[in-house]
Every structure is written in C-alpha cells, then in structure tokens.
Design a protein around this motif. Structure first.
Motif, PDB file in Angstrom:
ATOM      1  N   LYS A 124      -7.018  11.054  34.391  1.00 47.88           N
ATOM      2  CA  LYS A 124      -6.636  11.954  35.482  1.00 47.88           C
ATOM      3  C   LYS A 124      -7.273  13.326  35.307  1.00 47.88           C
ATOM      4  CE  LYS A 124      -2.188   9.839  36.676  1.00 47.88           C
ATOM      5  NZ  LYS A 124      -0.720  10.020  36.689  1.00 47.88           N
ATOM      6  N   SER A 125      -7.247  13.805  34.066  1.00 45.95           N
ATOM      7  CA  SER A 125      -7.848  15.115  33.807  1.00 45.95           C
ATOM      8  C   SER A 125      -9.345  15.078  34.078  1.00 45.95           C
ATOM      9  CB  SER A 125      -7.583  15.508  32.353  1.00 45.95           C
ATOM     10  OG  SER A 125      -8.214  16.725  32.052  1.00 45.95           O
ATOM     11  N   LYS A 126     -10.016  14.011  33.567  1.00 47.97           N
ATOM     12  CA  LYS A 126     -11.459  13.901  33.802  1.00 47.97           C
ATOM     13  C   LYS A 126     -11.750  13.701  35.284  1.00 47.97           C
ATOM     14  CE  LYS A 126     -12.674  12.028  29.259  1.00 47.97           C
ATOM     15  NZ  LYS A 126     -13.224  10.856  28.529  1.00 47.97           N
ATOM     16  N   LEU A 127     -10.892  12.887  35.924  1.00 54.46           N
ATOM     17  CA  LEU A 127     -11.100  12.639  37.352  1.00 54.46           C
ATOM     18  C   LEU A 127     -10.949  13.938  38.146  1.00 54.46           C
ATOM     19  CD1 LEU A 127     -11.634  10.471  39.467  1.00 54.46           C
ATOM     20  CD2 LEU A 127      -9.170  10.114  39.650  1.00 54.46           C
ATOM     21  N   ALA A 128      -9.948  14.710  37.791  1.00 52.45           N
ATOM     22  CA  ALA A 128      -9.771  15.991  38.479  1.00 52.45           C
ATOM     23  C   ALA A 128     -10.995  16.883  38.267  1.00 52.45           C
ATOM     24  CB  ALA A 128      -8.510  16.679  37.967  1.00 52.45           C
ATOM     25  N   ASN A 129     -11.494  16.888  37.017  1.00 50.94           N
ATOM     26  CA  ASN A 129     -12.696  17.694  36.745  1.00 50.94           C
ATOM     27  C   ASN A 129     -13.894  17.157  37.519  1.00 50.94           C
ATOM     28  OD1 ASN A 129     -11.290  19.360  34.966  1.00 50.94           O
ATOM     29  ND2 ASN A 129     -11.744  18.059  33.191  1.00 50.94           N
ATOM     30  N   ASP A 130     -14.014  15.786  37.513  1.00 53.11           N
ATOM     31  CA  ASP A 130     -15.136  15.176  38.234  1.00 53.11           C
ATOM     32  C   ASP A 130     -15.040  15.449  39.729  1.00 53.11           C
ATOM     33  OD1 ASP A 130     -16.101  14.227  35.864  1.00 53.11           O
ATOM     34  OD2 ASP A 130     -15.263  12.206  36.099  1.00 53.11           O
ATOM     35  N   ILE A 131     -13.811  15.355  40.248  1.00 47.38           N
ATOM     36  CA  ILE A 131     -13.632  15.628  41.678  1.00 47.38           C
ATOM     37  C   ILE A 131     -14.000  17.073  41.994  1.00 47.38           C
ATOM     38  CG2 ILE A 131     -11.893  15.881  43.497  1.00 47.38           C
ATOM     39  CD1 ILE A 131     -10.505  13.408  42.345  1.00 47.38           C
ATOM     40  N   GLY A 132     -13.579  17.965  41.117  1.00 43.55           N
ATOM     41  CA  GLY A 132     -13.951  19.368  41.316  1.00 43.55           C
ATOM     42  C   GLY A 132     -15.459  19.549  41.270  1.00 43.55           C
ATOM     43  N   THR A 133     -16.089  18.879  40.267  1.00 48.07           N
ATOM     44  CA  THR A 133     -17.549  18.965  40.174  1.00 48.07           C
ATOM     45  C   THR A 133     -18.211  18.344  41.397  1.00 48.07           C
ATOM     46  OG1 THR A 133     -17.385  18.821  37.764  1.00 48.07           O
ATOM     47  CG2 THR A 133     -19.536  18.379  38.741  1.00 48.07           C
ATOM     48  N   LEU A 134     -17.666  17.163  41.812  1.00 48.75           N
ATOM     49  CA  LEU A 134     -18.227  16.477  42.971  1.00 48.75           C
ATOM     50  C   LEU A 134     -18.058  17.310  44.231  1.00 48.75           C
ATOM     51  CD1 LEU A 134     -19.546  13.870  43.969  1.00 48.75           C
ATOM     52  CD2 LEU A 134     -17.265  12.935  44.351  1.00 48.75           C
TER      53      LEU A 134
END
Length: 296
Positions: A124-134
C-alpha cells in the motif's frame, strides 16, 4: 387174507416211515431256510457294521476338523484382539499427528497473516508512492501533450494519399507529401511531382491525415518547370470545410482555415476539366484529438 393183512400192515408202516421222513425233510428244509436267513442277516449286519465304521471315521474326522477350527478361531480371536489394539494405537497416533498438524497449520496461517499484513502495508505504501509518481508523470505527459497540441506543425508529410489516375504511371499521389519541393525542374528525378492521369472534372487528390486534427493552414506548391495553369480550378477542402481555390498562376498558394476547423482528410478537387500537377501539399495544424474532445 393173512398175506393181505400183512401187506396192509407193511404198507401202513411204510407210510408212517415215509411220513416221518417227510416231516424230517420239511424240518430240514426249514432249518436250511433259517440258516440262509441268518447268513443274510449276518451279511446285512456286516454291511451295517462297515457303514457304522465309516460313519464313525467321518465323525472322528469332523470332530478333528471342528477342534482344529476351534483352535484356529481362537487364534483368529487373538489376532482380532491384536488388530483391534493396533488399530486403536494407530488411531490414537493419527489423532495426535492430526492435532499437531492442525496446531502447526494454525501457527503457519497466523504467521502468514501477520507477514501478509506487513507486506500489504508495504505494498500500500509503495502503491501510494507509485500512484503519486504516476500522477506526477501523467501530469507531465498531459502538460507535454497540451504543449504539443498547442504547437502548429506539419501534419501531412508522408501520410497516405490517393488520386483518380496517375500520369505515365510514374508521377504518383504520394509525391505530393514526400517533403521534396525544391526549385528544381527535374520532375522525373530530383523533384518529382504529383500528376493526375487525366484532365477531367471532379478528379481529386486526397491526403489522409490519419486522425482528427485542427487545421491551421494548407499550402499548395505548384510545379516550377512549366504548365502552372494546368492546376487552375482546383478547390481545397478540409473534410467538408471549403478553404479556397487555385484561381491564378503562381508557385505557392496559402489557405488559412477558420477558427475551429477539424478534419481527418484534405481534398483537392478539380472543379473544371483541367489537369492537376502539384509539387507539394503541406497541411499545418494541431492534434490529434478524440472526437469527444471536439464534438461534446
């Protein structure tokens, strides 16, 4: 007479003797019959004795078989008891193993749930970061697309083309968008031109832009070697939007589109019985756009 009496006496005595002998013979016959019956009875008794012996022998064998069966049954009972004991022990051991496995399985599930919870948190943390990056990258791409769409650029070069006929089967329609429009008069080599194969009305050259574009300007370059009048009468359209026509002889025609002219194809249509031979057709615009962006 005395002889007669004597003879009668002798005859009577003889009869008496014969009768006595006849009685003895009858008795003898009876005795013989009795002896025969006794022998028959003895024979039957012997047969019955043999049968009884056979029956006794068979009975002894059966008794022995029964005794053996009883002994084997006793052994079977013991074996059954052992089997029951063994099965009971196996069941007890199996139950213990199953309980141990269940306990280990529950411990494993607990560990997995804990590990999964941690990993889910990491994901979830990585996904949130990835979503932010995306989101950031999408924003950058959107910005680039907006900038790209805001730039008026050449959108016709090397696109698909079509014309009704081709002069000499060599001066094809694609030469109108090949990017070569120099001042050379070598139309068969260094500076090839598009040349229609007939001078008929309604013959046309079509440039397929490959998408929906906002048209800004269309430039039509006439041939330089000669015959510039052969393209007079050509009308220029952006889909159904009329942009202008070739009404006088010159090397370059420039047609500016209106405020919101969107098109997929550019049509150059001959309105009179005349030829069409052009050095280059250039379409400038922005896009491409989706239909819902334009018409909704």
């Amino acid at each position: 007479r005395a002889l007669k009496d004597q003879l009668q006496k002798e005859s009577l005595s003889l009869r008496e003797e014969m009768n006595s002998h006849l009685g003895d013979n009858l008795l003898l016959l009876q005795v013989i019959e009795l002896i025969k019956e006794v022998k028959e009875i003895q024979g039957r008794l012997m047969v019955q004795a043999e049968q009884i012996e056979n029956m006794e022998s068979k009975l002894v064998e059966k008794v022995e078989d029964l005794e053996s069966t009883l002994e084997s049954n006793k052994g079977c009972e013991k074996l059954e008891l052992k089997m029951v004991e063994t099965i009971t022990e196996l069941q007890s051991g199996l139950v213990e193993k199953i309980e141990d496995q269940e306990s280990k399985f529950m411990e494993t599930i607990t560990d997995l749930e804990s590990s999964l919870g941690e990993k889910m948190g990491d994901v979830k943390s990585k996904l949130a970061n990835d979503i932010g990056t995306l989101d950031f990258k999408v924003t950058k791409v959107d910005t680039k697309i907006k900038v790209w769409r805001s730039e008026v650029r050449l959108i016709s070069q090397q696109k698909l083309t079509w014309q009704n006929s081709t002069h000499a089967e060599k001066l094809f329609s694609e030469y109108a968008v090949d990017g070569v429009y120099t001042g050379s008069g070598d139309l068969w080599g260094l500076n090839p031109i598009q040349h229609m194969g007939g001078n008929k009305r309604n013959y046309m050259l079509i440039v397929d832009l490959g998408g929906l574009f906002k048209v800004h300007t269309v430039k039509v370059w006439n041939r330089v070697d000669c015959c510039q009048s052969q393209s007079l009468g050509v009308m220029v359209y952006a889909d159904e939007e009329f942009l202008g026509g070739l009404n006088d002889e010159k090397l370059l025609y420039t047609f500016r589109a209106g405020e919101d002219v969107y098109a997929r194809k550019i049509y150059l249509k001959q309105s009179i019985p005349n030829w069409m031979n052009l050095r280059e057709v250039q379409v400038f615009g922005t896009g491409p756009f989706a239909e819902e962006e334009v018409y909704n």
